[in-house]
Design an enzyme around this catalytic site. Structure first.
Site, short mmCIF file in Angstrom:
data_model
loop_
_atom_site.label_atom_id
_atom_site.label_comp_id
_atom_site.label_asym_id
_atom_site.label_seq_id
_atom_site.Cartn_x
_atom_site.Cartn_y
_atom_site.Cartn_z
N GLU A 39 0.84 -1.19 0.00
CA GLU A 39 0.00 0.00 0.00
C GLU A 39 0.88 1.24 0.00
OE1 GLU A 39 -2.30 2.93 -0.09
OE2 GLU A 39 -3.31 0.98 -0.16
N HIS A 449 -17.02 7.00 -8.12
CA HIS A 449 -17.38 5.66 -8.60
C HIS A 449 -16.82 5.40 -9.99
CE1 HIS A 449 -21.21 5.76 -5.83
NE2 HIS A 449 -20.07 5.65 -5.16
#
Length: 531
Positions: A39, A449
């Site tokens: 990450e 989105h």
């Protein structure tokens, strides 16, 4: 010394819900597998990957959000009503915007396209809405889609009853149903919004992040390790197949190679194709068919409703002034879902909206929950030329190929948006008394989105990046994950679908690991017999 292993079975790039889904399924189905997750951002919550709304201390939550904002840390964020409405280009807390390359002359662009850099990704900041796709939103070539969605419900901890005690939730739902349900099939009528949230015995809410997806199976898996502040700059291939990753340790700026039999790139819908591009994996469809969901918001006041008699719970991590001003989810009105249909091509999310441009609470403090926020999302008219491109010469804050977004609304998009504006006013009047004259259309990119950039296809016809198991057509052993994999135009929140697709890909990797393990054992057995 390097803090990374020399080799693993599976390397996962990104720690959001879909990367976490790969780790969870592999931990359950391939317990002997070694897994390393990388990450780029820091760990901002405990347990790692948990939702920041679960942090009850206001200052600690604000710190976690700022530490998630990567190169945007310290910049002003949308923390008061009117900021978006005034046209200011500001990110939501926990996210950051592109400095440039988000729009070009003659195009609409995505002016508020946003990212998060932290363990848990955007899953540490999302609203938790997990509706199921319907009609043309569904991926027709996946025969097991419904079972996969069930699996995604399990991984995300989806419930529908967390707000059943909210005083106004039934009233809002009944009024919307009277306006919407006629002629709809049962599964697409107004209903409770499925949410990745559960309520503890003491009444407080726990919002799902990657920590819930990881579950004990991943956390207790002895061969799983999560490395934060680790930038994967390249996926390595040997003979065209996945062979590992190059990772830069952001704590000391040293570069390391970690070999891997499988690589899962689960960055996000824009950084996943960025990693592939930087790796020389450049199929024609990479970054293409990029799509966002346009969003229209409105608000109405419940004037003549009598709230249900029900105990009121103290909202977990949402009782401070900042959250009230920002218009976060109300415990009184809950969340209602108006499903998308092809006939009514909008997805409705009826709640107190995050970062709302409408003052939802300040004008009616006497009765919390009587101000209801309405949001309608619309599906994009998919276009090949809507895309994110990457530079071979210019780099971004992290030293990765700089992004350039080309994006236009079509005439069909604008017509559907006009219908959505009319519909949301009608729904507002059904709920109560509108508190604004007209709805507000959020800037493009506000939905968060983004989809389609590494889209899935049934066959390798040049129009998709990966196959039905999310494996990149041109790079066996490399899998992609996240909202960018969704190939259909959707209006509903995409996370549930993305996690479902991740479960399918993870199962495929687990099967291949088992097959390889069996083959290796057989070779060893045969070798012993010949000796």
């Amino acid at each position: 010394m390097s803090r990374y292993p020399e080799s693993v079975d599976v390397a996962i790039v990104g720690s959001g819900p879909t990367g976490a889904a790969y780790a969870r399924i592999l931990s359950e189905r391939a317990p002997n597998a070694t897994i390393a997750m990388f990450e780029v951002g820091p760990t901002v919550s405990s347990p790692p990957g948990s939702h920041v709304k679960n942090i009850e201390d206001v200052a600690a939550r604000a710190s976690a959000q700022e530490r998630s904002e990567g190169p945007g840390a310290g910049a002003a964020t949308v923390s008061s009503p009117g900021a978006v409405k005034a046209g200011d280009r500001m990110a939501r807390p926990g996210t950051y915007l592109l400095d440039d390359g988000y729009a070009f002359d003659g195009e609409d662009g995505l002016p508020v396209v946003a990212f998060s850099s932290n363990v848990g990704g955007m899953g540490a900041h999302w609203t938790g809405a997990c509706p199921r796709p319907g009609d043309s939103e569904r991926i027709a070539f996946l025969p097991d889609l419904d079972e996969l969605l069930d699996e995604a419900d399990r991984l995300l901890g989806v419930t529908t009853d967390a707000f059943d005690g909210a005083p106004y939730t039934r009233l809002v739902r009944e009024r919307l149903a009277a306006a919407v349900d006629d002629g709809r099939p049962a599964g697409r009528r107004v209903q409770r919004m499925p949410l990745a949230v559960h309520r503890r015995d003491d009444g407080r809410l726990v919002w799902s992040g990657s920590d819930i997806v990881f579950g004990d199976a991943t956390r207790q898996h002895p061969n799983f390790t999560l490395f934060d502040e680790s930038l994967v700059t390249r996926v390595l291939l040997e003979d065209g197949r996945a062979a590992g990753v190059t990772v830069r340790d952001l704590r000391n700026d040293r570069v390391h190679v970690v070999k891997a039999r499988f690589v899962v790139v689960a960055a996000d819908a824009l950084r996943t194709p960025q990693v592939l591009w930087a790796s020389g994996i450049r199929p024609l469809a990479l970054g293409r068919m990029l799509n966002d969901q346009s969003q229209v918001v409105f608000a109405a006041r419940i004037r003549d409703g009598v709230p249900a008699s029900a105990p009121r719970h103290a909202p977990a991590g949402q009782s401070d002034e900042h959250d009230v001003v920002a218009g976060t989810l109300s415990e009184e009105s809950g969340v209602t879902w108006v499903p998308f249909t092809d006939a009514a091509p909008f997805h409705g999310q009826i709640m107190q909206l995050d970062a709302s441009p409408v003052p939802l609470a300040e004008d009616d403090p006497a009765e919390p929950g009587t101000i209801v926020g309405l949001g309608l999302f619309t599906a994009k008219d998919l276009q090949w030329d809507d895309r994110v491109e990457f530079s071979d010469d210019v780099t971004d804050f992290y030293g990765m190929p700089a992004m350039r977004i080309h994006y236009r609304l079509t005439d069909r998009d604008r017509a559907v948006l006009d219908r959505a504006r009319e519909e949301i006013v009608r729904l507002g009047n059904a709920v109560g008394e509108p508190i604004d004259e007209r709805p507000f259309t959020m800037p493009l990119g506000a939905s968060l989105h983004y989809q389609g950039s590494v889209r899935m296809g049934e066959v390798d016809d040049g129009l998709s990046v990966c196959g039905p198991y999310s494996e990149v057509w041109s790079a066996p052993g490399v899998f992609v994950a996240g909202n960018g994999v969704i190939p259909t135009a959707t209006a509903c929140n995409p996370t549930l679908t993305s996690v479902a697709l991740a479960a399918r890909g993870a199962r495929r990797i687990a099967d291949e690991l088992h097959a390889t393990e069996f083959h290796e054992r057989k070779l060893e057995h045969d070798s012993r017999r010949t000796r």
